[in-house]
Design a protein around this motif. Structure first.
Motif, PDB file in Angstrom:
ATOM      1  N   UNK A  65      46.606  75.623  28.983  1.00 10.90           N
ATOM      2  CA  UNK A  65      45.960  75.181  27.745  1.00 10.90           C
ATOM      3  C   UNK A  65      46.539  75.850  26.495  1.00 10.90           C
ATOM      4  N   UNK A  66      47.504  76.745  26.648  1.00  7.82           N
ATOM      5  CA  UNK A  66      48.091  77.382  25.466  1.00  7.82           C
ATOM      6  C   UNK A  66      49.577  77.602  25.716  1.00  7.82           C
ATOM      7  N   UNK A  67      50.330  77.851  24.660  1.00  8.26           N
ATOM      8  CA  UNK A  67      51.790  77.912  24.781  1.00  8.26           C
ATOM      9  C   UNK A  67      52.284  79.172  25.503  1.00  8.26           C
ATOM     10  N   UNK A  68      51.389  80.077  25.814  1.00 13.03           N
ATOM     11  CA  UNK A  68      51.807  81.283  26.537  1.00 13.03           C
ATOM     12  C   UNK A  68      51.530  81.189  28.028  1.00 13.03           C
ATOM     13  N   UNK A  69      51.174  80.019  28.500  1.00 11.93           N
ATOM     14  CA  UNK A  69      50.709  79.892  29.886  1.00 11.93           C
ATOM     15  C   UNK A  69      51.702  80.441  30.923  1.00 11.93           C
ATOM     16  N   UNK A  70      52.967  80.093  30.786  1.00  8.85           N
ATOM     17  CA  UNK A  70      53.955  80.571  31.759  1.00  8.85           C
ATOM     18  C   UNK A  70      54.023  82.099  31.777  1.00  8.85           C
ATOM     19  N   UNK A  71      53.993  82.678  30.599  1.00  9.84           N
ATOM     20  CA  UNK A  71      54.151  84.143  30.503  1.00  9.84           C
ATOM     21  C   UNK A  71      52.912  84.839  31.047  1.00  9.84           C
ATOM     22  N   UNK A  72      51.775  84.165  30.853  1.00 12.43           N
ATOM     23  CA  UNK A  72      50.522  84.673  31.405  1.00 12.43           C
ATOM     24  C   UNK A  72      50.598  84.683  32.937  1.00 12.43           C
ATOM     25  N   UNK A  73      51.167  83.615  33.493  1.00 14.42           N
ATOM     26  CA  UNK A  73      51.300  83.529  34.949  1.00 14.42           C
ATOM     27  C   UNK A  73      52.241  84.628  35.459  1.00 14.42           C
ATOM     28  N   UNK A  74      53.319  84.860  34.747  1.00 16.53           N
ATOM     29  CA  UNK A  74      54.269  85.913  35.157  1.00 16.53           C
ATOM     30  C   UNK A  74      53.580  87.275  35.142  1.00 16.53           C
ATOM     31  N   UNK A  75      52.787  87.506  34.097  1.00 16.55           N
ATOM     32  CA  UNK A  75      52.056  88.772  34.002  1.00 16.55           C
ATOM     33  C   UNK A  75      51.044  88.887  35.140  1.00 16.55           C
ATOM     34  N   UNK A  76      50.296  87.804  35.374  1.00 12.18           N
ATOM     35  CA  UNK A  76      49.231  87.829  36.378  1.00 12.18           C
ATOM     36  C   UNK A  76      49.768  88.122  37.779  1.00 12.18           C
ATOM     37  N   UNK A  77      50.854  87.443  38.168  1.00 16.01           N
ATOM     38  CA  UNK A  77      51.358  87.594  39.541  1.00 16.01           C
ATOM     39  C   UNK A  77      52.516  88.586  39.635  1.00 16.01           C
ATOM     40  N   UNK A  78      52.862  89.188  38.532  1.00 20.14           N
ATOM     41  CA  UNK A  78      54.014  90.113  38.506  1.00 20.14           C
ATOM     42  C   UNK A  78      55.267  89.447  39.079  1.00 20.14           C
ATOM     43  N   UNK A  79      55.567  88.289  38.530  1.00 20.92           N
ATOM     44  CA  UNK A  79      56.729  87.524  38.988  1.00 20.92           C
ATOM     45  C   UNK A  79      57.988  88.340  38.721  1.00 20.92           C
ATOM     46  N   UNK A  80      58.868  88.413  39.731  1.00 19.28           N
ATOM     47  CA  UNK A  80      60.092  89.197  39.548  1.00 19.28           C
ATOM     48  C   UNK A  80      61.344  88.332  39.443  1.00 19.28           C
ATOM     49  N   UNK A  81      61.277  87.109  39.991  1.00 21.16           N
ATOM     50  CA  UNK A  81      62.431  86.198  39.878  1.00 21.16           C
ATOM     51  C   UNK A  81      61.922  84.882  39.293  1.00 21.16           C
ATOM     52  N   UNK A  82      62.491  84.473  38.189  1.00 19.99           N
ATOM     53  CA  UNK A  82      62.077  83.211  37.554  1.00 19.99           C
ATOM     54  C   UNK A  82      63.259  82.262  37.539  1.00 19.99           C
ATOM     55  N   UNK A  83      63.015  81.028  37.994  1.00 18.94           N
ATOM     56  CA  UNK A  83      64.086  80.024  38.066  1.00 18.94           C
ATOM     57  C   UNK A  83      63.611  78.792  37.314  1.00 18.94           C
ATOM     58  N   UNK A  84      64.252  78.472  36.199  1.00 19.51           N
ATOM     59  CA  UNK A  84      63.778  77.350  35.380  1.00 19.51           C
ATOM     60  C   UNK A  84      64.941  76.615  34.716  1.00 19.51           C
ATOM     61  N   UNK A  85      64.613  75.703  33.801  1.00 23.87           N
ATOM     62  CA  UNK A  85      65.631  74.824  33.216  1.00 23.87           C
ATOM     63  C   UNK A  85      65.877  75.139  31.743  1.00 23.87           C
TER      64      UNK A  85
END
Ligand code: WTA
Length: 657
Positions: free
Chosen positions: A338-358
């Motif tokens: 619902x906001x433009x920070x959603x992806x970064x919020x998800x990375x913070x929440x799950x402590x994502x270490x590898x991100x693969x995107x376009x």
């Protein structure tokens, strides 16, 4: 995004992995030397090391009937067993396989043990519905765990899935179901996108409206709870799963058993069903997923943002990561909901270490500004990947600085639906990276850049990208059309000097070798467009436009677009005098809607220009090159071969209206 050829040769920035990173990586330069010695033997080693074979193979590659390759042919395995059961048996059943994050904020997770049970149950549901090995199952689902479960259940029983992206229309769905003669469709009532509910089931109902379809049943996942029309052939997923047994022993299938068909756009009208098989495909995906991203399955949290409706979702959400026992995030929605920070919020929440995107996503975030990601803790990230289109050095630098804390390696991965796996990429822990270049073939892959005679162009020059040797994850054909398979990919260099040692695979991409011999991708050289990393065919959109009663003629081009890479721009000649029927705007609106309904919203032209005539050569061929010049606001190039040299003047003046 088109790369500026002149500047790329002078790119002097280099980013080696930090010494700490390099010290911890499993990838070594021996991988390259080993692979070079004997690629087929190298891949056989990988297949043995990375996968479990119910029956070991004795042969690696059979290339006796090119371009039809067979890998590990006398071996037998079960793809789902490799992605699930064996991790549980190895004591990793409690490791999280999927962290699912729904767009409305709901979340659930599955350990490997839990996911295995779900897939076993789903396999029993499919068997109960009479689905047999080799039969096709269409999957039309949002990005929810059931999509992964369905794919693996189909694979587990040796059947063949055909995943159709949820954004495609009923008509696109229908043609794909018919082409593959699917016996079952797995869908959902709907999904969440951009903060709204979007329906899926009505498209399935419309696709199956006539009773001559090969589809016997439709399994329906309840995701949104919206009202749905119910037919005799429909079964709720949850009802079927509730009574299904959690016991299912994985049977072994030959390595060349078809695993899936995935439709993709080509240069001519109808999308083609790209066929992939089991052992080779899984080997190369496990290998590249591990080495390109420096995966450490015990500690990494991996997130690939692609939808399972595309090849990236097949290879790097489902098969590669699960074969490697990785923990990953699966996100249903769009980056700005619902906001433009959603992806970064998800990375913070799950402590994502590898991100693969376009790149298209990165450029969108760049436009929104760095203050948005900077509000979140992104320090868990240690590897960033890019796929789908060339990443311009500016976006690459932004990705590294803002998302990667100026420290993470970036791997720019070139590959295609047809190649099945990553083909050209840096290895995160090993390669000194260079902003904007995909760089080097991964170990075991041989790539060249050739001129029209099939000759190597040499450092500093541009040409066509080819794969010179067969590879394990290569497509095995186009579903039902071996001739088209040969023509599309293998005929281009036939008879040229360069092809004397065997057929060359023509990828359809232009590329350039810089002074170090690194590969830079320059975009498609054919009539395939790349819009936000999605492949679209000019011919397919043209035939959709021409199918409308208003249209006399249409030409479609992919015009450079700052955010989406390319955008669909259509030039249409209509049948009647415009004034007689409707306003200019109405016609444009009608035609845009028509294309969205026929193919899907992703194909809807950004601009439609109503013109009196199209630029044609004396032999009647439409000169799209000139239309692209006009659509990109450039001076129109050489018009001397046109039958009527004034036509482009008329068109450019009509575009200003
Ligand atoms: C383009 C997506 C430049 C290319 C995996 C290719 C790229 C087409 C890159 C395949 C990259 C993909 N740099 N271009 N890193 N990755 N492409 O089948 O034009 O959806 O031919 O597969 O995307 O698109 P497809």
């Amino acid at each position: 995004m088109t790369v500026n050829i002149d500047t790329l040769l002078h790119e002097s920035r280099r980013f080696p992995p930090t010494p700490e990173f390099a010290a911890e990586t499993a990838a070594t330069s021996e991988l390259y030397t080993e692979a070079q010695k004997d690629p087929a033997a190298f891949w056989a080693d990988q297949a043995r090391n990375l996968l479990h074979w119910h029956k070991p193979f004795t042969k690696s590659l059979d290339w006796s009937n090119p371009p039809f390759a067979k890998w590990f042919e006398d071996g037998e395995l079960n793809v789902a067993y490799n992605c699930l059961d064996r991790h549980v048996l190895a004591g990793n059943g409690d490791r999280v396989a999927l962290y699912f994050e729904g767009e409305p904020g709901d979340s659930r997770s599955y350990t490997y043990a839990e996911l295995t049970i779900e897939v076993k149950k789903a396999a029993n549901v499919l068997l109960g519905l009479g689905v047999k090995a080799g039969e096709r199952v269409a999957i039309y689902l949002p990005m929810i765990p059931e999509a992964v479960i369905s794919m693996l259940a189909v694979a587990r029983i040796g059947a063949v899935h055909s995943v159709i992206f949820g954004g495609f229309s009923a008509e696109s769905l229908r043609s794909r179901i018919d082409d593959a003669n699917a016996v079952l469709v797995i869908t959902a009532d709907g999904g969440y996108r951009k903060g709204k509910i979007s329906a899926l089931k009505p498209a399935v109902d419309a696709a199956l409206q006539t009773n001559d379809s090969s589809v016997k049943n439709v399994l329906v996942v309840k995701r949104t709870g919206q009202d749905v029309q119910w037919n005799d052939r429909d079964i709720w997923w949850s009802d079927a799963m509730e009574t299904a047994s959690p016991e299912h022993e994985a049977e072994a299938f030959p390595a060349e058993n078809p695993l899936f068909i995935l439709y993709t756009s080509g240069t001519t009208g109808a999308p083609k069903g790209i066929l992939h098989t089991s052992g080779g495909y899984l080997t190369q995906n496990a290998f590249t997923h591990q080495n390109v991203f420096d995966l450490k399955p015990e500690t990494d949290v991996y997130w690939c943002t692609a939808d399972v409706g595309w090849i990236t979702g097949h290879s790097y959400v489902v098969y590669g990561p699960l074969a490697n026992g990785a923990t990953q995030v699966l996100y249903e929605g769009t980056p700005d909901s619902p906001h433009t920070g959603r992806w970064w919020e998800i990375i913070e929440k799950y402590k994502v270490s590898i991100l693969y995107t376009a790149p298209t996503a990165i450029r969108t975030f760049m436009k929104l500004g760095r203050q948005i990601p900077q509000k979140f803790d992104l320090s868990s990230l240690r590897v960033l990947g890019s796929v789908g289109e060339p990443i311009n050095p500016e976006a690459w630098m932004w990705y590294r600085e803002v998302i990667g804390s100026n420290i993470t390696p970036i791997v720019d991965t070139w590959w295609q639906t047809e190649t099945g796996s990553i083909m050209v990429s840096a290895l995160a822990g090993l390669t000194e990276t260079k902003p904007g270049a995909a760089q080097v073939p991964v170990p075991g892959i041989t790539i060249d850049v050739l001129d029209d005679d099939g000759l190597h162009v040499g450092h500093g020059n541009g040409g066509l990208l080819v794969v010179t040797q067969p590879w394990p994850a290569m497509l095995r054909g186009i579903w039902g059309d071996p001739e088209r398979f040969k023509e599309t990919y293998w005929d281009k260099f036939e008879g040229t000097t360069g092809a004397k040692d065997g057929p060359l695979y023509f990828a359809g991409d232009g590329a350039r070798l810089d002074h170090d011999g690194d590969i830079w991708l320059l975009g498609r050289v054919d009539d395939v467009m790349n819009v936000s990393g999605h492949r679209l065919s000019t011919a397919e959109i043209e035939s959709s436009l021409v199918a409308h009663s208003l249209t006399a003629e249409a030409a479609v081009v992919g015009a450079a677009d700052e955010t989406t890479g390319q955008a669909v721009v259509a030039f249409v000649v209509i049948k009647f005098s415009q004034a007689e029927i409707a306003s200019h705007e109405d016609i444009v609106g009608i035609l845009r809607k028509h294309v969205a309904q026929q193919i899907g919203a992703i194909a809807r032209p950004r601009d439609i220009y109503i013109v009196d005539e199209l630029p044609k050569t004396r032999s009647g061929k439409i000169m799209r090159r000139l239309l692209r010049d006009a659509a990109e606001g450039r001076d129109v190039g050489d018009v001397t071969t046109l039958a009527d040299t004034m036509v482009m003047n008329t068109i450019t003046s009509q575009m200003k209206k």
